[in-house]
Design a protein around this motif. Sequence first.
Motif, PDB file in Angstrom:
ATOM      1  N   ILE A   8       0.867  -1.172   0.000  1.00 39.77           N
ATOM      2  CA  ILE A   8       0.000   0.000   0.000  1.00 39.77           C
ATOM      3  C   ILE A   8       0.906   1.225   0.000  1.00 39.77           C
ATOM      4  CG2 ILE A   8      -1.708   1.310   1.306  1.00 39.77           C
ATOM      5  CD1 ILE A   8      -2.771  -1.337   2.393  1.00 39.77           C
ATOM      6  N   ASP A   9       0.833   1.999  -1.085  1.00 37.04           N
ATOM      7  CA  ASP A   9       1.646   3.206  -1.178  1.00 37.04           C
ATOM      8  C   ASP A   9       0.774   4.440  -0.940  1.00 37.04           C
ATOM      9  OD1 ASP A   9       0.228   3.540  -3.534  1.00 37.04           O
ATOM     10  OD2 ASP A   9       1.954   3.218  -4.838  1.00 37.04           O
ATOM     11  N   ASP A  10       1.413   5.614  -1.000  1.00 33.74           N
ATOM     12  CA  ASP A  10       0.691   6.856  -0.707  1.00 33.74           C
ATOM     13  C   ASP A  10      -0.456   7.116  -1.675  1.00 33.74           C
ATOM     14  OD1 ASP A  10       2.226   7.384   1.510  1.00 33.74           O
ATOM     15  OD2 ASP A  10       3.600   8.741   0.471  1.00 33.74           O
ATOM     16  N   SER A  11      -0.255   6.813  -2.958  1.00 34.03           N
ATOM     17  CA  SER A  11      -1.325   7.075  -3.925  1.00 34.03           C
ATOM     18  C   SER A  11      -2.530   6.159  -3.666  1.00 34.03           C
ATOM     19  CB  SER A  11      -0.822   6.946  -5.364  1.00 34.03           C
ATOM     20  OG  SER A  11      -0.297   5.667  -5.592  1.00 34.03           O
ATOM     21  N   PHE A  12      -2.270   4.927  -3.235  1.00 40.23           N
ATOM     22  CA  PHE A  12      -3.378   4.025  -2.900  1.00 40.23           C
ATOM     23  C   PHE A  12      -4.095   4.531  -1.643  1.00 40.23           C
ATOM     24  CE2 PHE A  12      -5.456   0.204  -1.304  1.00 40.23           C
ATOM     25  CZ  PHE A  12      -6.040  -0.280  -2.459  1.00 40.23           C
ATOM     26  N   ARG A  13      -3.341   5.044  -0.696  1.00 39.39           N
ATOM     27  CA  ARG A  13      -3.951   5.606   0.519  1.00 39.39           C
ATOM     28  C   ARG A  13      -4.865   6.794   0.169  1.00 39.39           C
ATOM     29  NH1 ARG A  13       1.191   4.379   2.569  1.00 39.39           N
ATOM     30  NH2 ARG A  13       1.095   2.810   4.211  1.00 39.39           N
ATOM     31  N   VAL A  14      -4.418   7.631  -0.772  1.00 40.49           N
ATOM     32  CA  VAL A  14      -5.233   8.776  -1.189  1.00 40.49           C
ATOM     33  C   VAL A  14      -6.526   8.283  -1.839  1.00 40.49           C
ATOM     34  CG1 VAL A  14      -5.357  10.722  -2.812  1.00 40.49           C
ATOM     35  CG2 VAL A  14      -3.320  10.391  -1.395  1.00 40.49           C
ATOM     36  N   LEU A  15      -6.427   7.290  -2.712  1.00 41.18           N
ATOM     37  CA  LEU A  15      -7.622   6.710  -3.339  1.00 41.18           C
ATOM     38  C   LEU A  15      -8.568   6.174  -2.270  1.00 41.18           C
ATOM     39  CD1 LEU A  15      -9.340   5.674  -5.705  1.00 41.18           C
ATOM     40  CD2 LEU A  15      -7.870   3.628  -5.741  1.00 41.18           C
ATOM     41  N   HIS A  16      -8.037   5.432  -1.303  1.00 44.13           N
ATOM     42  CA  HIS A  16      -8.884   4.879  -0.245  1.00 44.13           C
ATOM     43  C   HIS A  16      -9.521   5.993   0.576  1.00 44.13           C
ATOM     44  CE1 HIS A  16      -9.617   3.386   3.903  1.00 44.13           C
ATOM     45  NE2 HIS A  16     -10.420   2.626   3.195  1.00 44.13           N
ATOM     46  N   GLU A  17      -8.777   7.037   0.852  1.00 43.29           N
ATOM     47  CA  GLU A  17      -9.325   8.154   1.629  1.00 43.29           C
ATOM     48  C   GLU A  17     -10.501   8.804   0.901  1.00 43.29           C
ATOM     49  OE1 GLU A  17      -7.641  12.469   2.863  1.00 43.29           O
ATOM     50  OE2 GLU A  17      -6.374  10.769   3.465  1.00 43.29           O
ATOM     51  N   LYS A  18     -10.347   9.053  -0.396  1.00 50.62           N
ATOM     52  CA  LYS A  18     -11.440   9.617  -1.194  1.00 50.62           C
ATOM     53  C   LYS A  18     -12.641   8.671  -1.221  1.00 50.62           C
ATOM     54  CE  LYS A  18      -8.747  12.455  -4.353  1.00 50.62           C
ATOM     55  NZ  LYS A  18      -8.365  12.670  -5.752  1.00 50.62           N
ATOM     56  N   ALA A  19     -12.360   7.390  -1.406  1.00 47.31           N
ATOM     57  CA  ALA A  19     -13.433   6.390  -1.448  1.00 47.31           C
ATOM     58  C   ALA A  19     -14.153   6.317  -0.110  1.00 47.31           C
ATOM     59  CB  ALA A  19     -12.861   5.023  -1.819  1.00 47.31           C
ATOM     60  N   HIS A  20     -13.403   6.321   0.977  1.00 46.43           N
ATOM     61  CA  HIS A  20     -13.988   6.243   2.317  1.00 46.43           C
ATOM     62  C   HIS A  20     -14.895   7.452   2.571  1.00 46.43           C
ATOM     63  CE1 HIS A  20     -14.333   5.157   6.529  1.00 46.43           C
ATOM     64  NE2 HIS A  20     -14.066   6.414   6.825  1.00 46.43           N
ATOM     65  N   GLU A  21     -14.425   8.626   2.189  1.00 39.85           N
ATOM     66  CA  GLU A  21     -15.220   9.847   2.357  1.00 39.85           C
ATOM     67  C   GLU A  21     -16.511   9.773   1.545  1.00 39.85           C
ATOM     68  OE1 GLU A  21     -14.634  14.449   1.115  1.00 39.85           O
ATOM     69  OE2 GLU A  21     -12.973  13.541   2.241  1.00 39.85           O
ATOM     70  N   TYR A  22     -16.396   9.347   0.294  1.00 43.10           N
ATOM     71  CA  TYR A  22     -17.570   9.226  -0.578  1.00 43.10           C
ATOM     72  C   TYR A  22     -18.573   8.224  -0.008  1.00 43.10           C
ATOM     73  CZ  TYR A  22     -20.540   7.882  -4.454  1.00 43.10           C
ATOM     74  OH  TYR A  22     -21.630   7.581  -5.221  1.00 43.10           O
ATOM     75  N   ILE A  23     -18.092   7.038   0.372  1.00 45.41           N
ATOM     76  CA  ILE A  23     -18.985   5.991   0.890  1.00 45.41           C
ATOM     77  C   ILE A  23     -19.621   6.432   2.206  1.00 45.41           C
ATOM     78  CG2 ILE A  23     -19.039   3.641   1.854  1.00 45.41           C
ATOM     79  CD1 ILE A  23     -19.082   3.785  -1.257  1.00 45.41           C
ATOM     80  N   THR A  24     -18.871   7.082   3.058  1.00 44.04           N
ATOM     81  CA  THR A  24     -19.437   7.586   4.312  1.00 44.04           C
ATOM     82  C   THR A  24     -20.596   8.542   4.028  1.00 44.04           C
ATOM     83  OG1 THR A  24     -17.337   7.309   5.473  1.00 44.04           O
ATOM     84  CG2 THR A  24     -18.930   8.845   6.445  1.00 44.04           C
ATOM     85  N   ASP A  25     -20.406   9.434   3.061  1.00 41.06           N
ATOM     86  CA  ASP A  25     -21.483  10.358   2.683  1.00 41.06           C
ATOM     87  C   ASP A  25     -22.704   9.602   2.162  1.00 41.06           C
ATOM     88  OD1 ASP A  25     -19.894  12.518   3.372  1.00 41.06           O
ATOM     89  OD2 ASP A  25     -19.406  13.059   1.292  1.00 41.06           O
ATOM     90  N   GLN A  26     -22.479   8.592   1.334  1.00 44.38           N
ATOM     91  CA  GLN A  26     -23.592   7.813   0.780  1.00 44.38           C
ATOM     92  C   GLN A  26     -24.335   7.047   1.879  1.00 44.38           C
ATOM     93  OE1 GLN A  26     -24.621   8.141  -2.492  1.00 44.38           O
ATOM     94  NE2 GLN A  26     -23.100   9.741  -2.273  1.00 44.38           N
ATOM     95  N   GLN A  27     -23.581   6.459   2.810  1.00 51.03           N
ATOM     96  CA  GLN A  27     -24.211   5.721   3.910  1.00 51.03           C
ATOM     97  C   GLN A  27     -25.043   6.677   4.768  1.00 51.03           C
ATOM     98  OE1 GLN A  27     -23.048   2.329   2.591  1.00 51.03           O
ATOM     99  NE2 GLN A  27     -23.188   1.910   4.750  1.00 51.03           N
ATOM    100  N   GLU A  28     -24.531   7.882   4.995  1.00 53.69           N
ATOM    101  CA  GLU A  28     -25.283   8.874   5.777  1.00 53.69           C
ATOM    102  C   GLU A  28     -26.572   9.272   5.066  1.00 53.69           C
ATOM    103  OE1 GLU A  28     -22.524  12.065   6.594  1.00 53.69           O
ATOM    104  OE2 GLU A  28     -21.463  10.856   8.100  1.00 53.69           O
ATOM    105  N   LYS A  29     -26.520   9.409   3.735  1.00 56.49           N
ATOM    106  CA  LYS A  29     -27.738   9.717   2.977  1.00 56.49           C
ATOM    107  C   LYS A  29     -28.756   8.588   3.116  1.00 56.49           C
ATOM    108  CE  LYS A  29     -25.621  12.596  -0.564  1.00 56.49           C
ATOM    109  NZ  LYS A  29     -25.184  12.680  -1.968  1.00 56.49           N
ATOM    110  N   LEU A  30     -28.286   7.332   3.037  1.00 58.73           N
ATOM    111  CA  LEU A  30     -29.199   6.195   3.219  1.00 58.73           C
ATOM    112  C   LEU A  30     -29.821   6.212   4.608  1.00 58.73           C
ATOM    113  CD1 LEU A  30     -27.317   3.172   1.581  1.00 58.73           C
ATOM    114  CD2 LEU A  30     -29.414   4.278   0.767  1.00 58.73           C
ATOM    115  N   GLU A  31     -29.017   6.564   5.599  1.00 58.99           N
ATOM    116  CA  GLU A  31     -29.525   6.627   6.967  1.00 58.99           C
ATOM    117  C   GLU A  31     -30.548   7.750   7.120  1.00 58.99           C
ATOM    118  OE1 GLU A  31     -27.685   7.374  11.365  1.00 58.99           O
ATOM    119  OE2 GLU A  31     -26.522   6.123   9.982  1.00 58.99           O
ATOM    120  N   ASP A  32     -30.207   8.926   6.611  1.00 56.34           N
ATOM    121  CA  ASP A  32     -31.103  10.083   6.731  1.00 56.34           C
ATOM    122  C   ASP A  32     -32.399   9.889   5.940  1.00 56.34           C
ATOM    123  OD1 ASP A  32     -29.186  11.311   8.285  1.00 56.34           O
ATOM    124  OD2 ASP A  32     -28.495  12.667   6.702  1.00 56.34           O
ATOM    125  N   ASP A  33     -32.294   9.388   4.718  1.00 55.49           N
ATOM    126  CA  ASP A  33     -33.459   9.283   3.840  1.00 55.49           C
ATOM    127  C   ASP A  33     -34.307   8.041   4.070  1.00 55.49           C
ATOM    128  OD1 ASP A  33     -32.479  11.612   2.713  1.00 55.49           O
ATOM    129  OD2 ASP A  33     -31.739  10.652   0.873  1.00 55.49           O
TER     130      ASP A  33
END
Length: 157
Positions: A8-33
Amino acid sequence: MSLEKPKIDDSFRVLHEKAHEYITDQQEKLEDDFGFGQFSNYSVDWDESSITFQNEDNSSLKMTFQVVGTLETDTSKWSWKWNDPSISAEEREELEIIKNYGDFYDFSYLTIPSLEVTTPIAWALTAIAGYLRISKGIFRIQQDTNAHFVYFKEVLT
């Protein structure tokens, strides 16, 4: 036989960070809606690739999903669904976007058909797949000793 463990290199960590942020937002929308996370049980229709979450009061939430990969919990072996010879052409096309992204950016975690991984890495791979496919969220369906990691495609109810 020992399975590969990519680095796992830095660029993969950045991809995972973006993905984690996106998925967290989507999960919150599912919870709210839709109250996602508040349901007491779920049932899976493997033929339709749908999952229905239910409560005792008959409230429910139905979504379609795509299996990303499977983690054999007793061996820690992750198998990407894009490598399954029995999937439909439509599924293969949808999932190969993930593999192709890995090929293009040299992320071997996304391109090696089977790997030895921990559960947190399986979640990370699923989050990345969900991010790349602009999913509605992610989930793990436990079936015997296999955990099927999925992303939600569409909310039906």
